[in-house]
Scaffold this active site. Structure first.
Site, PDB file in Angstrom:
ATOM      1  N   LYS A 189     -21.098  21.574  10.073  1.00 26.05           N
ATOM      2  CA  LYS A 189     -20.152  20.709   9.888  1.00 26.05           C
ATOM      3  C   LYS A 189     -18.970  20.942   8.994  1.00 26.05           C
ATOM      4  O   LYS A 189     -18.016  20.790   9.104  1.00 26.05           O
ATOM      5  CB  LYS A 189     -20.762  19.257   9.441  1.00 26.05           C
ATOM      6  CG  LYS A 189     -19.969  18.150   9.359  1.00 26.05           C
ATOM      7  CD  LYS A 189     -20.956  16.909   9.158  1.00 26.05           C
ATOM      8  CE  LYS A 189     -19.914  15.687   8.853  1.00 26.05           C
ATOM      9  NZ  LYS A 189     -20.723  14.373   8.528  1.00 26.05           N
ATOM     10  N   GLU A 195     -26.398  29.586   3.891  1.00 28.81           N
ATOM     11  CA  GLU A 195     -27.001  30.298   4.743  1.00 28.81           C
ATOM     12  C   GLU A 195     -26.234  30.712   6.110  1.00 28.81           C
ATOM     13  O   GLU A 195     -26.367  31.766   6.436  1.00 28.81           O
ATOM     14  CB  GLU A 195     -28.181  29.436   5.074  1.00 28.81           C
ATOM     15  CG  GLU A 195     -29.135  29.176   3.972  1.00 28.81           C
ATOM     16  CD  GLU A 195     -28.750  27.981   3.184  1.00 28.81           C
ATOM     17  OE1 GLU A 195     -27.293  27.618   2.996  1.00 28.81           O
ATOM     18  OE2 GLU A 195     -29.525  27.462   2.377  1.00 28.81           O
ATOM     19  N   GLY A 238     -24.864  15.198   9.915  1.00 31.00           N
ATOM     20  CA  GLY A 238     -25.823  16.538  10.390  1.00 31.00           C
ATOM     21  C   GLY A 238     -26.921  16.287  11.016  1.00 31.00           C
ATOM     22  O   GLY A 238     -27.235  16.584  12.157  1.00 31.00           O
ATOM     23  N   ARG A 239     -27.894  15.312  10.475  1.00 31.72           N
ATOM     24  CA  ARG A 239     -29.177  15.145  11.078  1.00 31.72           C
ATOM     25  C   ARG A 239     -29.153  14.102  12.356  1.00 31.72           C
ATOM     26  O   ARG A 239     -30.167  13.989  13.157  1.00 31.72           O
ATOM     27  CB  ARG A 239     -30.303  14.680  10.070  1.00 31.72           C
ATOM     28  CG  ARG A 239     -29.709  13.587   9.417  1.00 31.72           C
ATOM     29  CD  ARG A 239     -30.620  13.198   8.196  1.00 31.72           C
ATOM     30  NE  ARG A 239     -30.040  12.336   7.326  1.00 31.72           N
ATOM     31  CZ  ARG A 239     -29.244  12.369   6.197  1.00 31.72           C
ATOM     32  NH1 ARG A 239     -28.821  13.568   5.779  1.00 31.72           N
ATOM     33  NH2 ARG A 239     -28.844  11.274   5.510  1.00 31.72           N
ATOM     34  N   GLU A 324     -34.501  13.270   4.593  1.00 33.22           N
ATOM     35  CA  GLU A 324     -33.158  13.275   4.122  1.00 33.22           C
ATOM     36  C   GLU A 324     -32.500  11.997   4.191  1.00 33.22           C
ATOM     37  O   GLU A 324     -31.655  11.727   3.163  1.00 33.22           O
ATOM     38  CB  GLU A 324     -32.534  14.460   4.917  1.00 33.22           C
ATOM     39  CG  GLU A 324     -31.152  15.069   3.981  1.00 33.22           C
ATOM     40  CD  GLU A 324     -30.679  16.392   4.634  1.00 33.22           C
ATOM     41  OE1 GLU A 324     -29.959  16.089   5.711  1.00 33.22           O
ATOM     42  OE2 GLU A 324     -30.703  17.109   4.232  1.00 33.22           O
ATOM     43  N   HIS A 355     -57.637  21.378  14.596  1.00 35.71           N
ATOM     44  CA  HIS A 355     -58.514  22.091  14.080  1.00 35.71           C
ATOM     45  C   HIS A 355     -58.182  22.412  12.699  1.00 35.71           C
ATOM     46  O   HIS A 355     -58.564  23.623  11.972  1.00 35.71           O
ATOM     47  CB  HIS A 355     -58.583  23.451  14.914  1.00 35.71           C
ATOM     48  CG  HIS A 355     -59.321  23.052  16.380  1.00 35.71           C
ATOM     49  ND1 HIS A 355     -60.587  22.771  16.552  1.00 35.71           N
ATOM     50  CD2 HIS A 355     -58.676  22.554  17.546  1.00 35.71           C
ATOM     51  CE1 HIS A 355     -60.925  22.327  17.635  1.00 35.71           C
ATOM     52  NE2 HIS A 355     -59.553  22.082  18.470  1.00 35.71           N
ATOM     53  N   LYS A 458     -28.103  23.703  -4.398  1.00 37.33           N
ATOM     54  CA  LYS A 458     -26.893  24.656  -3.898  1.00 37.33           C
ATOM     55  C   LYS A 458     -26.103  25.470  -4.916  1.00 37.33           C
ATOM     56  O   LYS A 458     -25.892  26.394  -5.120  1.00 37.33           O
ATOM     57  CB  LYS A 458     -25.883  23.796  -3.069  1.00 37.33           C
ATOM     58  CG  LYS A 458     -26.674  23.479  -1.758  1.00 37.33           C
ATOM     59  CD  LYS A 458     -25.720  22.702  -0.717  1.00 37.33           C
ATOM     60  CE  LYS A 458     -26.165  22.184   0.250  1.00 37.33           C
ATOM     61  NZ  LYS A 458     -25.326  21.296   1.084  1.00 37.33           N
TER      62      LYS A 458
HETATM   63  O1  F6P Z   1     -27.842  20.635   2.811  1.00 35.74           O
HETATM   64  C1  F6P Z   1     -28.253  19.738   3.392  1.00 35.74           C
HETATM   65  C2  F6P Z   1     -27.322  19.736   4.750  1.00 35.74           C
HETATM   66  O2  F6P Z   1     -26.070  19.092   4.329  1.00 35.74           O
HETATM   67  C3  F6P Z   1     -27.570  18.753   6.135  1.00 35.74           C
HETATM   68  O3  F6P Z   1     -27.439  17.473   5.772  1.00 35.74           O
HETATM   69  C4  F6P Z   1     -26.861  19.449   6.811  1.00 35.74           C
HETATM   70  O4  F6P Z   1     -27.667  18.917   8.161  1.00 35.74           O
HETATM   71  C5  F6P Z   1     -26.995  20.829   6.580  1.00 35.74           C
HETATM   72  O5  F6P Z   1     -26.950  20.706   5.290  1.00 35.74           O
HETATM   73  C6  F6P Z   1     -26.055  21.740   7.341  1.00 35.74           C
HETATM   74  O6  F6P Z   1     -24.846  21.500   7.097  1.00 35.74           O
HETATM   75  P1  F6P Z   1     -23.605  22.030   7.779  1.00 35.74           P
HETATM   76  O7  F6P Z   1     -23.587  21.642   9.138  1.00 35.74           O
HETATM   77  O8  F6P Z   1     -22.328  21.524   6.949  1.00 35.74           O
HETATM   78  O9  F6P Z   1     -23.760  23.272   7.701  1.00 35.74           O
END
Ligand code: F6P
Length: 469
Positions: A189, A195, A238-239, A324, A355, A458
């Site tokens: 987003k 990452e 995002g979620r 979250e 198990h 972060k």
């Molecule tokens: O760090 C948390 C977060 O902002 C989540 O809420 C989100 O789903 C994820 O990182 C990824 O964010 P983006 O889609 O901006 O890379």
């Protein structure tokens, strides 16, 4: 909209008092004394049945929880959610994921994007020029599409996911792939997530040539040199974004028809959430039962146990969705809370979990409410699911057993059951949990749609990497 603390609501005090009367009550006695209990404490959402008869509650509990919801202004908040009002107050945004699956009544930009996705998915699955599709994303830009692809992928395309900044993750996703036959979907987003950006750069260094970006940061995606950009909107968290273009890799894995059915399933539940009276409203009940367990019976964690192997990734998805969203320590007005919010959500697929951690569920010192989920009603899975729920609820009163072999029982669980594990029912299931989370946020007077708690880590990692720490 109500802004007083929930603990100041008359129904809260009544629930606290009512909870006292439940201390000495055992589920075994409740079922023995009421043959209709299994039918009475159950509700139907489209395609999915909630059986909450093994929860430690009664008709009075439900009445008081309904009073609490009314005192919290639940109906008004729900209306605001569904109308796309800016209920995410710290970011001044809507949380309008329901608009992504609203069919004919979806906003024009949503319909336009869905049409683009459709032609892309049909082309990619028809031509098979790219046999490997790799989704680069994390959090909500990974967990939802990964779950959907893992649950229902039909093998037409080899769709993989890389989320970890550890290069090994991308290496694994690229094993056996050729640059010419690989398409990368960069789902982010913000298009700034470290990452994801680092994996996108690594994909390019590997020789990747085809990139589709899904983002609300069109400039950054263009600067990266993506061949095509599909939009995300700031009113989608995002979620809650698997229903948007973030679902592209999953749609490639399951096919367009199935993806559409996934959206329709969620829409079915949106309608149910909007219209069903509270006592029959499955997501609202799930939310209120969670509040009862957390705030009045003292549960600190919540286990998610899906029985189909296809849903093995559901616990991880729900961890982000619930924790979250509702892992918050201040209310909407910024006051520190003196009551519990989201429990720790965890779990794994049954029967494998039987198990490993079920020992603790049956005989541990903590009581862990569990959701047992089976969307296929498969014979062996359902038999195991029912066995666990019954063993937890009833235990065994056999005093002739040595202490280490006794099962105290009286441990609460709910069942979520459907006839068929297909895209529609999976869409329904996920939407149920989304609205459960929303309901709890309303009761707890928190903003379920921001996630400021992830920022400090972060920043500190960035500082360390750039030598500032
Ligand atoms: O760090 C948390 C977060 O902002 C989540 O809420 C989100 O789903 C994820 O990182 C990824 O964010 P983006 O889609 O901006 O890379």
């Amino acid at each position: 909209m109500k802004t007083v603390s929930p603990t100041q609501c008359p129904a809260w005090a009544k629930l606290a008092q009512h909870a006292e009367s439940w201390r000495a009550v055992h589920l075994r006695e409740l079922f023995a004394g009421d043959a209709a209990r299994g039918r009475q404490f159950a509700a139907e959402a489209p395609g999915v049945r909630l059986d909450y008869s093994r929860q430690r509650l009664g008709a009075m509990t439900l009445r008081l929880l309904a009073h609490l919801a009314a005192e919290r202004g639940f109906a008004e908040w729900r209306e605001a959610l569904l109308a796309g009002s800016a209920i995410n107050s710290t970011e001044n945004r809507a949380a309008w994921h329901t608009a992504l699956r609203a069919g004919d009544s979806a906003p024009a930009e949503v319909k336009e994007t869905l049409a683009k996705m459709r032609s892309l998915v049909e082309k990619l699955r028809g031509e098979r020029k790219y046999r490997r599709i790799v989704n680069l994303g994390t959090g909500g830009s990974d967990l939802g599409p990964r779950l959907l692809a893992d649950a229902l992928g039909d093998g037409t395309l080899d769709v993989r996911f890389a989320a970890n900044v550890d290069p090994r993750d991308l290496e694994r996703a690229l094993e056996g792939a050729e640059p010419a036959g690989t398409l990368f979907v960069i789902a982010s987003k913000t298009f700034t997530t470290q990452e994801t950006m680092s994996n996108a750069d690594a994909a390019r260094r590997w020789g990747g040539k085809a990139f589709i970006a899904i983002t609300s940061n069109l400039e950054a995606a263009k600067a990266f040199g993506a061949d095509q950009v599909l939009p995300m909107w700031d009113w989608v968290g995002g979620r809650f974004s698997v229903w948007s273009a973030v679902g592209l890799a999953a749609a490639c894995a399951i096919g367009w028809k199935a993806f559409e059915s996934f959206l329709s399933g969620a829409h079915d539940v949106d309608k149910h959430f909007a219209e069903a009276p509270l006592e029959k409203n499955v997501p609202a009940l799930m939310g209120l039962i969670g509040v009862w367990n957390t705030n009045f019976l003292g549960a600190a964690t919540h286990a998610i146990v899906p029985y189909s192997n296809a849903l093995r990734l559901l616990p991880g998805f729900l961890q982000q969705l619930e924790m979250e969203s509702n892992g918050k320590r201040v209310d909407r007005e910024g006051h520190a809370l003196d009551y519990a919010t989201a429990p720790v959500v965890w779990g794994a697929e049954g029967t494998v979990s039987q198990h490993s951690f079920h020992q603790l569920l049956h005989q541990g010192t903590q009581v862990v409410p569990a959701d047992f989920i089976e969307l296929n009603l498969e014979k062996h899975l359902t038999a195991n699911l029912l066995a666990q729920a019954d063993a937890l609820a009833f235990g065994t009163g056999d005093a002739s057993l040595p202490p280490h072999r006794r099962y105290p029982g009286n441990r609460p669980s709910s069942l979520l059951l459907a006839e068929k594990l297909d895209a529609r029912n999976l869409g329904r299931l996920i939407a149920l949990y989304e609205h459960k989370v929303f309901t709890q946020g309303v009761i707890w007077n928190i903003n379920s749609f921001d996630q400021w708690g992830v920022e400090l880590g972060k920043e500190l990692a960035k500082k360390t990497l750039t030598g500032g720490r």
